[in-house]
Design a protein around this motif. Structure first.
Motif, PDB file in Angstrom:
ATOM      1  N   LYS A  55     -11.260 -25.329  -1.971  1.00  0.00           N
ATOM      2  CA  LYS A  55     -11.619 -25.898  -0.654  1.00  0.00           C
ATOM      3  C   LYS A  55     -11.493 -24.850   0.495  1.00  0.00           C
ATOM      4  CE  LYS A  55      -8.627 -29.277   2.272  1.00  0.00           C
ATOM      5  NZ  LYS A  55      -7.656 -30.036   2.244  1.00  0.00           N
ATOM      6  N   PRO A  56     -10.885 -23.772   0.532  1.00  0.00           N
ATOM      7  CA  PRO A  56     -11.286 -23.037   1.748  1.00  0.00           C
ATOM      8  C   PRO A  56     -12.755 -22.632   1.931  1.00  0.00           C
ATOM      9  CG  PRO A  56      -9.129 -22.182   0.514  1.00  0.00           C
ATOM     10  CD  PRO A  56      -9.772 -23.305  -0.232  1.00  0.00           C
ATOM     11  N   PHE A  57     -13.249 -22.082   0.669  1.00  0.00           N
ATOM     12  CA  PHE A  57     -14.783 -21.792   0.714  1.00  0.00           C
ATOM     13  C   PHE A  57     -15.551 -23.120   1.069  1.00  0.00           C
ATOM     14  CE2 PHE A  57     -18.969 -22.369  -1.483  1.00  0.00           C
ATOM     15  CZ  PHE A  57     -19.522 -21.411  -1.035  1.00  0.00           C
ATOM     16  N   LEU A  58     -15.287 -24.129   0.750  1.00  0.00           N
ATOM     17  CA  LEU A  58     -16.142 -25.465   1.076  1.00  0.00           C
ATOM     18  C   LEU A  58     -16.031 -25.546   2.364  1.00  0.00           C
ATOM     19  CD1 LEU A  58     -15.281 -27.584  -1.798  1.00  0.00           C
ATOM     20  CD2 LEU A  58     -17.459 -26.624  -1.612  1.00  0.00           C
TER      21      LEU A  58
ATOM     22  N   ALA B  71     -23.248 -33.427  -2.044  1.00  0.00           N
ATOM     23  CA  ALA B  71     -22.498 -33.111  -0.809  1.00  0.00           C
ATOM     24  C   ALA B  71     -21.152 -34.081  -0.868  1.00  0.00           C
ATOM     25  CB  ALA B  71     -23.271 -33.457   0.472  1.00  0.00           C
ATOM     26  N   ASN B  72     -21.402 -35.362  -1.339  1.00  0.00           N
ATOM     27  CA  ASN B  72     -20.430 -36.451  -1.393  1.00  0.00           C
ATOM     28  C   ASN B  72     -19.459 -36.016  -2.633  1.00  0.00           C
ATOM     29  OD1 ASN B  72     -19.320 -38.930  -0.719  1.00  0.00           O
ATOM     30  ND2 ASN B  72     -19.602 -39.777  -2.677  1.00  0.00           N
ATOM     31  N   VAL B  73     -19.706 -35.083  -3.571  1.00  0.00           N
ATOM     32  CA  VAL B  73     -18.857 -34.727  -4.467  1.00  0.00           C
ATOM     33  C   VAL B  73     -18.075 -33.433  -3.943  1.00  0.00           C
ATOM     34  CG1 VAL B  73     -18.874 -33.618  -6.750  1.00  0.00           C
ATOM     35  CG2 VAL B  73     -20.205 -35.514  -6.430  1.00  0.00           C
ATOM     36  N   PHE B  74     -18.918 -32.594  -3.545  1.00  0.00           N
ATOM     37  CA  PHE B  74     -18.053 -31.135  -3.024  1.00  0.00           C
ATOM     38  C   PHE B  74     -17.274 -31.390  -1.717  1.00  0.00           C
ATOM     39  CE2 PHE B  74     -21.874 -29.312  -5.412  1.00  0.00           C
ATOM     40  CZ  PHE B  74     -21.026 -28.924  -6.285  1.00  0.00           C
ATOM     41  N   PHE B  75     -17.617 -32.137  -0.830  1.00  0.00           N
ATOM     42  CA  PHE B  75     -16.997 -32.157   0.378  1.00  0.00           C
ATOM     43  C   PHE B  75     -16.148 -33.580   0.830  1.00  0.00           C
ATOM     44  CE2 PHE B  75     -20.857 -29.631   0.656  1.00  0.00           C
ATOM     45  CZ  PHE B  75     -20.215 -28.729   0.988  1.00  0.00           C
ATOM     46  N   ASN B  76     -15.590 -33.986  -0.175  1.00  0.00           N
ATOM     47  CA  ASN B  76     -14.947 -35.239  -0.272  1.00  0.00           C
ATOM     48  C   ASN B  76     -13.369 -34.810  -0.433  1.00  0.00           C
ATOM     49  OD1 ASN B  76     -13.419 -37.322  -0.129  1.00  0.00           O
ATOM     50  ND2 ASN B  76     -14.359 -38.352  -2.091  1.00  0.00           N
TER      51      ASN B  76
ATOM     52  N   ILE C 141     -21.392 -29.502 -13.444  1.00  0.00           N
ATOM     53  CA  ILE C 141     -20.315 -29.332 -12.364  1.00  0.00           C
ATOM     54  C   ILE C 141     -19.094 -30.176 -12.754  1.00  0.00           C
ATOM     55  CG2 ILE C 141     -20.096 -29.865  -9.960  1.00  0.00           C
ATOM     56  CD1 ILE C 141     -22.105 -27.751 -10.275  1.00  0.00           C
ATOM     57  N   ALA C 142     -18.071 -29.340 -12.842  1.00  0.00           N
ATOM     58  CA  ALA C 142     -16.867 -29.979 -13.203  1.00  0.00           C
ATOM     59  C   ALA C 142     -16.162 -30.404 -12.215  1.00  0.00           C
ATOM     60  CB  ALA C 142     -16.020 -28.863 -14.164  1.00  0.00           C
ATOM     61  N   ARG C 143     -15.807 -31.570 -11.793  1.00  0.00           N
ATOM     62  CA  ARG C 143     -15.229 -32.033 -10.625  1.00  0.00           C
ATOM     63  C   ARG C 143     -13.815 -31.854 -10.811  1.00  0.00           C
ATOM     64  NH1 ARG C 143     -17.270 -37.972  -9.548  1.00  0.00           N
ATOM     65  NH2 ARG C 143     -16.368 -37.446  -7.543  1.00  0.00           N
TER      66      ARG C 143
ATOM     67  N   MET D  40     -24.492 -22.694  -3.658  1.00  0.00           N
ATOM     68  CA  MET D  40     -24.325 -24.180  -2.920  1.00  0.00           C
ATOM     69  C   MET D  40     -25.730 -24.563  -2.318  1.00  0.00           C
ATOM     70  SD  MET D  40     -22.264 -26.718  -2.619  1.00  0.00           S
ATOM     71  CE  MET D  40     -20.712 -26.338  -2.967  1.00  0.00           C
ATOM     72  N   LEU D  41     -26.311 -23.578  -1.506  1.00  0.00           N
ATOM     73  CA  LEU D  41     -27.591 -24.142  -0.810  1.00  0.00           C
ATOM     74  C   LEU D  41     -28.546 -24.687  -1.637  1.00  0.00           C
ATOM     75  CD1 LEU D  41     -27.566 -21.261   1.901  1.00  0.00           C
ATOM     76  CD2 LEU D  41     -27.243 -23.932   2.419  1.00  0.00           C
ATOM     77  N   ILE D  42     -28.592 -23.735  -2.977  1.00  0.00           N
ATOM     78  CA  ILE D  42     -29.542 -24.249  -3.954  1.00  0.00           C
ATOM     79  C   ILE D  42     -29.290 -25.615  -4.683  1.00  0.00           C
ATOM     80  CG2 ILE D  42     -30.368 -23.615  -6.317  1.00  0.00           C
ATOM     81  CD1 ILE D  42     -29.921 -20.674  -5.527  1.00  0.00           C
ATOM     82  N   LEU D  43     -27.849 -25.885  -4.896  1.00  0.00           N
ATOM     83  CA  LEU D  43     -27.555 -27.210  -5.641  1.00  0.00           C
ATOM     84  C   LEU D  43     -27.980 -28.269  -4.421  1.00  0.00           C
ATOM     85  CD1 LEU D  43     -24.273 -25.842  -7.083  1.00  0.00           C
ATOM     86  CD2 LEU D  43     -26.106 -26.503  -8.296  1.00  0.00           C
ATOM     87  N   LEU D  44     -27.301 -28.095  -3.343  1.00  0.00           N
ATOM     88  CA  LEU D  44     -27.523 -29.183  -2.338  1.00  0.00           C
ATOM     89  C   LEU D  44     -29.097 -29.611  -1.961  1.00  0.00           C
ATOM     90  CD1 LEU D  44     -24.717 -28.539   0.001  1.00  0.00           C
ATOM     91  CD2 LEU D  44     -24.735 -30.286  -1.636  1.00  0.00           C
ATOM     92  N   LYS D  45     -30.013 -28.423  -2.201  1.00  0.00           N
ATOM     93  CA  LYS D  45     -31.472 -28.624  -1.912  1.00  0.00           C
ATOM     94  C   LYS D  45     -32.190 -29.480  -3.021  1.00  0.00           C
ATOM     95  CE  LYS D  45     -35.199 -27.651   0.287  1.00  0.00           C
ATOM     96  NZ  LYS D  45     -35.548 -28.152   1.762  1.00  0.00           N
TER      97      LYS D  45
END
Length: 259
Positions: free
Chosen positions: A78-81, A151-156, A51-53, A140-145
């Motif tokens: 961001k729109p997708f997230l 979640a703290n990385v993607f949704f900050n 994952i590249a941040r 995304m569902l697979i990664l978060l599972k």
């Protein structure tokens, strides 16, 4: 991994640009990548998941095998997230990972997901229109599972906080990005960045960056045996003629005369 899986990307293609503006998932199939974020060096090998941040400076080099480089790149803008959060509310989980790249273990679900992309390829190696968000949502569902702390990385969505300007610039002066990017990454508007920069360094950002890059180039050429044609691009100069002209103006000699 079956050989029929080709390169594909969903979202903007990655390039040697020095600023990561969106998170992206990368799965290497063939070839490797070496990347540097101003502090650490990363190497990504085939079969590895990264994952590249976003909001990181990075320089990377792609290494092909027999002129072949294959990868799967999926961007999470961001729109997708925000769309994902509306459908799947998640709780942020504290994480101390702050690096530009996060390496994740492969899992059967991710391997199966990579295979599942093949039927949706188009001729230009993009996912067929209409399936982009569906496949991104699935990933995304697979990664978060597998890794809930992501979640703290993607949704900050917070803006970068105001940070120590001097330390940041000494760590990142090699990256060829705009002053707007430098200002953003230090948590400042462009005007406050220039004002604070003058207080800290006693000169303008443009003059300081040029002098700092030239001094680094002089050191590398004189003390490490690096060749002028090898260092100019790594130090933020877009072409050799501009580098050579600026070098001579600053030191009174050309880069090749230092060798």
């Amino acid at each position: 991994m079956q050989s029929k899986i080709l390169s594909c990307h969903l979202g903007p293609e990655i390039s040697p640009e020095h600023f990561i503006s969106e998170h992206f998932f990368m799965y290497l199939i063939e070839g490797s990548i070496t990347a540097y974020d101003g502090k650490d060096t990363y190497t990504v090998h085939p079969g590895e998941i990264t994952i590249a941040r976003k909001n990181h400076f990075v320089r990377y080099t792609k290494h092909s095998v027999n002129n072949v480089f294959r990868k799967v790149i999926i961007a999470f803008d961001k729109p997708f997230l925000e769309y994902f959060l509306e459908r799947h509310p998640v709780e942020s989980i504290a994480s101390e990972n702050t690096g530009a790249f996060i390496t994740l273990p492969d899992t059967p679900r991710i391997s199966n997901y990579i295979q599942s992309l093949e039927p949706y390829y188009t001729g230009d190696l993009e996912i067929e229109a209409g399936f982009e968000d569906i496949k991104r949502e699935e990933l995304m569902l697979i990664l978060l599972k597998a890794e809930p702390w992501l979640a703290n990385v993607f949704f900050n969505f917070a803006m970068p906080q105001k940070i120590d300007l001097e330390a940041f610039m000494h760590r990142n002066f090699r990256f060829n990005v705009s002053l707007d990017r430098f200002a953003f990454m230090t948590g400042r508007s462009l005007s406050s960045f220039k004002r604070d920069f003058l207080k800290v360094f006693g000169t303008t950002p443009g003059k300081w960056l040029t002098a700092k890059r030239l001094e680094e180039a002089h050191f590398l050429i004189k003390n490490t045996g690096a060749r002028p044609g090898e260092v100019y691009n790594d130090l933020g100069f877009e072409d050799f003629s501009h580098f050579s002209f600026a070098f001579r103006k600053h030191f009174g000699v050309t880069p090749t005369e230092v060798i």
